[in-house]
Scaffold this active site. Structure first.
Site, PDB file in Angstrom:
ATOM      1  N   GLU A   1       3.209   0.943   4.414  1.00 29.84           N
ATOM      2  CA  GLU A   1       2.947   2.013   3.464  1.00 29.84           C
ATOM      3  C   GLU A   1       4.183   2.906   3.326  1.00 29.84           C
ATOM      4  O   GLU A   1       5.072   2.899   4.185  1.00 29.84           O
ATOM      5  CB  GLU A   1       1.739   2.837   3.945  1.00 29.84           C
ATOM      6  CG  GLU A   1       1.349   4.019   3.066  1.00 29.84           C
ATOM      7  CD  GLU A   1       0.967   3.632   1.653  1.00 29.84           C
ATOM      8  OE1 GLU A   1       1.884   3.271   0.885  1.00 29.84           O
ATOM      9  OE2 GLU A   1      -0.234   3.703   1.318  1.00 29.84           O
TER      10      GLU A   1
ATOM     11  N   HIS B   1      -5.556  -2.996   2.629  1.00 29.19           N
ATOM     12  CA  HIS B   1      -6.305  -3.035   3.890  1.00 29.19           C
ATOM     13  C   HIS B   1      -7.692  -2.405   3.745  1.00 29.19           C
ATOM     14  O   HIS B   1      -7.965  -1.635   2.819  1.00 29.19           O
ATOM     15  CB  HIS B   1      -5.530  -2.296   4.982  1.00 29.19           C
ATOM     16  CG  HIS B   1      -5.338  -0.836   4.693  1.00 29.19           C
ATOM     17  ND1 HIS B   1      -6.321   0.113   4.902  1.00 29.19           N
ATOM     18  CD2 HIS B   1      -4.277  -0.154   4.199  1.00 29.19           C
ATOM     19  CE1 HIS B   1      -5.879   1.297   4.555  1.00 29.19           C
ATOM     20  NE2 HIS B   1      -4.636   1.172   4.113  1.00 29.19           N
TER      21      HIS B   1
END
Length: 213
Positions: A84, A11
């Site tokens: 994550e 990201h």
């Protein structure tokens, strides 16, 4: 059986990235730089044949995936398996803060102890690898002979790199994981291989700086 081509993207930048603050599964949005990186990714991949765009369901990943999906004429498909690593009570803190408050835990983290878990529900490196590997196999198996994009996080991409290169979770990291970089892999049921890693040319284009002013 034909391989699945995978474009794996970390990201774009967030304010917590800029502050070196642990995000984990805390849902932090992109900052201005991150939004620019997402637009550049969409432009860089616009000419690619992309069958699907998958993303972590955390907003910093889904917002990065959106311009890519728009350019490909498809929708972002969220998947929790691409999140994550969960860092439990460490989320929102810097490593220096963790070092001062919990030196024993900080040492375990630095040494990459495979089964060590951050307190309050954190994931171990072994748990992260199992989750990421299973998720990628699930997604890639849907697209034999096609190309897909997977937008995720530094820990997820680190796990993929280790699987593709046969490195243990405890091995020191010697590769880069820049925000907004393009990484290319090939998947077959026999395994994962790397085609290219940490391509940031689309972020280094001098002409792009004029459009970001």
């Amino acid at each position: 059986m034909q391989a699945t081509r995978i474009i794996a993207v970390r990201h774009g930048e967030t304010s917590w990235n800029a502050e070196a603050r642990i995000q984990g599964q805390t849902d932090i949005g992109l900052n201005q730089t991150g939004r620019w990186q997402a637009q550049r990714l969409g432009q860089a991949l616009a000419a690619e044949a992309i069958s699907a765009v998958y993303s972590s369901d955390l907003q910093r990943a889904s917002a990065t995936a959106e311009p890519i999906a728009q350019a490909a004429g498809t929708e972002v498909v969220p998947h929790q398996g691409l999140r994550e690593r969960c860092f439990g009570m460490f989320e929102g803190r810097t490593f220096d803060e963790i070092q001062q408050a919990w030196p024993h835990h900080a040492q375990n983290w630095r040494k990459r102890i495979p089964d060590w878990q951050p307190p309050d529900g954190g994931e171990s490196l072994l748990q992260l690898r199992a989750r990421v590997t299973g998720t990628l196999q699930e997604l890639a198996a849907r697209h034999h002979g096609e190309q897909i994009v997977v937008v995720a996080h530094g820990g997820v991409l680190d796990a993929l790199y280790r699987v593709a290169t046969g490195q243990d979770v405890s091995s020191p990291r010697t590769w880069e994981l820049p925000n907004g970089a393009i990484n290319r892999l090939l998947w077959t049921p026999q395994g994962l291989t790397i085609v290219g890693w940490s391509d940031t040319q689309h972020l280094d284009d001098p002409a792009a700086d004029e459009t970001s002013a």
